[in-house]
Structure formats: C-alpha cells, structure tokens
Design a protein around this motif. Structure first.
Motif, short mmCIF file in Angstrom:
data_model
loop_
_atom_site.label_atom_id
_atom_site.label_comp_id
_atom_site.label_asym_id
_atom_site.label_seq_id
_atom_site.Cartn_x
_atom_site.Cartn_y
_atom_site.Cartn_z
N ASN A 149 5.19 -0.72 -10.34
CA ASN A 149 4.39 0.48 -10.54
C ASN A 149 3.91 0.59 -11.98
N PHE A 186 0.86 -1.47 -12.50
CA PHE A 186 -0.28 -0.83 -11.84
C PHE A 186 -0.79 0.36 -12.66
N SER A 192 8.44 7.35 -10.34
CA SER A 192 9.64 6.50 -10.36
C SER A 192 10.93 7.27 -10.11
N PHE A 236 5.96 0.26 -2.43
CA PHE A 236 5.04 0.32 -3.56
C PHE A 236 4.41 -1.01 -3.91
N CYS A 289 0.47 -1.28 -4.20
CA CYS A 289 -0.17 -1.83 -5.40
C CYS A 289 -1.12 -2.95 -5.02
#
Lengths: 241, 225
Positions: free
Chosen positions: B149, B152, B175, B210, B214
């Motif tokens: 993440n 990204f 998160s 995730f 992404c």
C-alpha cells in the motif's frame, strides 16, 4: 428543479422541529439510563446517514473509474464531505453518552466505536488528498482511494471483532429489544436527518458545479488572453531578428 | 506475462544496484529507527515483564515510521530527468514497475528489520515465551502489507503539494487493520498468552486483498497526470 429547493427546505425544517419535539418531550424516558439516553436520537440517525453517504461515495467512485463522468465525481465529493460532518457528530455524541452510562469516555476495544473512527480517518484523508492534489486528475486518485477505503472497512471490523473477543469491553446493549414508540421516533429522526443531508448535498452539488464552471471560464479567458498576447508579440519578434 | 517478469526483474535490479551504491534509503531508515528505539527506551524504561507487552507496539511503530522514509524516496528518484514520463509512454506493463518497486521496498524494509530486531532484544531484554517461529510469517506478511500500500500511495501522492506529508496521511488510516494484526500478533507470540494464528490469517487476507487492488488500479494511477 430549483423551484423545489425552498419547498424542501421548509419541509425539512418542519420535520426536524417535529423530530426534536418527539425526541425530547413525547418519547418516554429510558428505565435504566434516564434522560441521557435521548442522545440516541441524534447519534444513531447521524451514524446511519453517514454510512449511507459513504456507501454512495463508494458506488459513485467505482462508476467514476469506469465512466469518467464529472457529475458522478461531484456526487462522490459531496457525499464524502457531508458524510464526514455526520460522522463527526457520531464521534462527538458517542463519548458524551458513554461517560455517564459506561463511566468512560472511550472504549478502545469496542468494535463500532473503533470502526467508525477508522472510517472517519479514511474519509478525512480522502478530503485531504482532494484538497492537496495538484494533479489535473485528482478525481481519479480520489476514486481509487475511496475504493481502498471501502475494502479496508470489513478488515477493520473483522480485526477489532477478534481483538475485542479477547479483551472484553463494555459494548452498547446489542441484542436488546427497543420500545416500539422509541423506534418510531428514531425512524422519524432518521428521516429528518436524511432530508437535511439531502438538502445540504444538493446545495453543495450546485455550488461545486458553479465553482467548476467559473474555473473553466477563467481558464478559457486566460487562454484567450495568452493567445492575444502571442499575436501582439508576433510583429515584435519578427522585427528583431 | 514474460515481459512482465522481465521488466519487473530489470527494474528491481536497477533499484537494488542504485540502493547498494548510494545506501540512501537504508541508512536513513536505520538511523531513524535507531533513534526511535533509543527514545522509547528512555521514555518508558520498562521491566522485562512490561516490555514483553509493549515491545510489539514499539517495534512496529518504529518500522512503520522508518518504512515511510524509504517509501517517500521510491518514486522521487524516477521524477528526475522525467524517467517516469518516459515509462508512461513506453509499452512496458505498468504493473511491472509497481511490482518491482514494491518488492524493492520489501527487501529494504526486511533488511532493516533483520538489523534492528537484535537491537530491540538487547534494549528491552526481550525473552520470547510463545512459539518464536511465528514471528517470521508475521514479520513477512506485515512488511508486505505496509510496503504494497505504501508504494501505491507514494505513487498517488507524487502529484500533491507537500508530498512527504501526504504519504503517511493516506497510508496510516488504511493500514490500521494491518498494524493491529502485526502488533497484536507479535505481542501474542512474545507473551505466549494466546495463539497468533488469527493475526497471521488477518495479515494474509489483508495482503491478498490489497495486492489485488493495487495491481488492478496502478495503471490508472500512473496515467492520472
């Protein structure tokens, strides 16, 4: 459409006043908690309205990623803004109620509390991104973030749910039944809040549309101005080889 | 598919070589997390029993902040000389670039963790009571959760004002479940009070969800200029 706006405003004002009267005067007092429980008529409808607005934001963001229609993006933006306001009301009224009833302001292990807080944080970061972005495609970035936020919500809920079962904390009386009179007033309040939220979203939507039109007009104007300046400077540049 | 791996590998090699020569990210992360460890040690001055309960939180907060330092530098390097623009117009798959950056960050943060963990053990007199091997999947999955993440959102915050502040603002709220999984899982293993299996499953779910998101959305983000 514009003609309906004043009518709807008046209706919403009447409905809000009626709901307030019902919540504070008509509905019976809770046997255990006393009058402090009446905050539920603000807390719960605000929460439902905020969740609904965030849901609309998520759906609009997905549609935007597929269709790229500016109107859908404005809907997403407006719902996020108004949703954050309602969510803030939830987070403020919650501790006010919890202090006399639970004896604590905040229960970090409580599932609904913490997931609402995380949701609020995600949507605040969404608004910060929209404010700080210098890209011409802020809408795309924001829509992607909204998708990430929506994916995060079940994970947050799931993680805290397990976390809590290990660390028991006071929880809002889940599973308890509600007096039908109270439920009726709760629903009236929700309806009033929904009308109010719709009204705010509507005017914010119109404002944003106007805002973008003005921006566009400014951009076109400065482009035209630049074009003229270029033309004006042409003979000069030719005469000075 | 073939070109995806080829481009990923080439970009990854380039990033690792750059990092090996400059050691920018690794040095700043190391020093940063060392500072966090020392400051926390002064601030709490815990006994062995207490430190077992708080070390999970401290260690991951230190790594989280340190990872942000590295993540912020991920894309900055590509902005110089318009490398990113060149990448955008090239036919190379966008996901290859993303994967290379994410794996690169994963390697850097893992190296940091491997170097810092012994220091934590020394500073806080840690003695693991649960099954210690479980710390390895927690660390690997948790690190991937942070960097996938993070990479990204670092790409996302490239085109914002005050970019360096923007990344943690976007990354930390999303998160939270991962951080909870890492901290609670590590604490569960350190204290040996309860099993950490759930947290490993949670982190795995988070990673799968995730990483997919992404990979699906990165191309859109890369071209959003």
């Amino acid at each position: 459409m514009k003609r309906f706006f004043p009518i709807l405003s008046i209706l919403t004002a009447i409905l809000l006043a009626y709901a307030l009267y019902q919540a504070l005067v008509v509905v019976p007092t809770d046997a255990l908690q006393g009058d402090v429980y009446r905050i539920i008529y603000y807390h719960v409808p605000s929460a439902w309205t905020a969740f609904l607005l965030f849901l609309i934001n998520f759906v609009a963001s997905i549609i935007y990623l597929i269709r790229r229609s500016p109107k859908v993006d404005i809907v997403a933006l407006v719902c996020a803004e108004v949703g954050v306001v309602f969510c803030t009301v939830v987070l403020v009224t919650g501790p006010i109620w919890a202090r006399p009833v639970w004896g604590i302001w905040w229960a970090p292990g409580d599932i609904r509390l913490t997931s609402t807080l995380v949701l609020w944080l995600i949507y605040v970061s969404y608004l910060v991104l929209r404010r700080f972005s210098t890209s011409a495609q802020t809408q795309v970035l924001a829509a992607a973030l909204a998708v990430f936020g929506a994916l995060d919500v079940p994970l947050v809920y799931f993680s805290i749910w397990f976390f809590r079962t290990q660390h028991p904390q006071p929880v809002i009386g889940g599973g308890g039944s509600m007096d039908p009179r109270m439920l009726r007033v709760l629903l009236i309040n929700w309806l009033a809040f929904l009308c109010f939220a719709f009204l705010v979203c509507w005017s914010r939507y119109r404002l944003e549309v106007l805002h973008r039109e003005v921006d566009q007009a400014h951009a076109l104007e400065s482009l035209a101005g630049a074009g003229m300046a270029e033309k004006a400077s042409l003979p000069l540049s030719r005469s000075a080889p | 598919m073939n070109s995806l791996w080829a481009v990923t590998l080439a970009t990854l090699k380039k990033d690792i070589r750059l990092e090996w020569r400059s050691k920018d990210a690794l040095n700043s992360m190391l020093f940063f997390s060392l500072l966090v460890v020392v400051i926390f040690a002064f601030a709490f001055d815990p006994l062995a029993e207490e430190s077992r309960h708080i070390a999970g939180g401290l260690i991951w907060v230190a790594f989280l902040f340190a990872a942000v330092v590295a993540l912020n530098q991920t894309w900055a390097r590509e902005l110089r000389n318009q490398v990113l623009d060149a990448y955008r117009v090239s036919p190379a798959p966008a996901n290859a670039l993303f994967l290379a950056k994410a794996v690169g960050n994963f390697i850097f943060v893992s190296v940091l963790e491997a170097l810092m963990t012994p220091l934590f053990v020394v500073f806080y007199n840690l003695h693991v009571l649960g099954p210690a091997w479980q710390l390895i999947p927690i660390a690997l999955l948790g690190t991937w959760a942070l960097v996938v993440n993070g990479t990204f959102f670092a790409a996302m915050s490239l085109r914002t004002r005050s970019r360096e502040i923007m990344l943690p603002l976007l990354l930390f709220p999303i998160s939270i479940p991962a951080v909870l999984g890492m901290v609670a899982g590590t604490t569960a293993v350190l204290t040996g009070d309860n099993p950490a299996h759930f947290y490993i499953v949670l982190l795995l779910t988070y990673d799968v969800v995730f990483t997919t998101a992404c990979l699906l959305l990165f191309e859109t983000i890369l071209h959003a200029e």
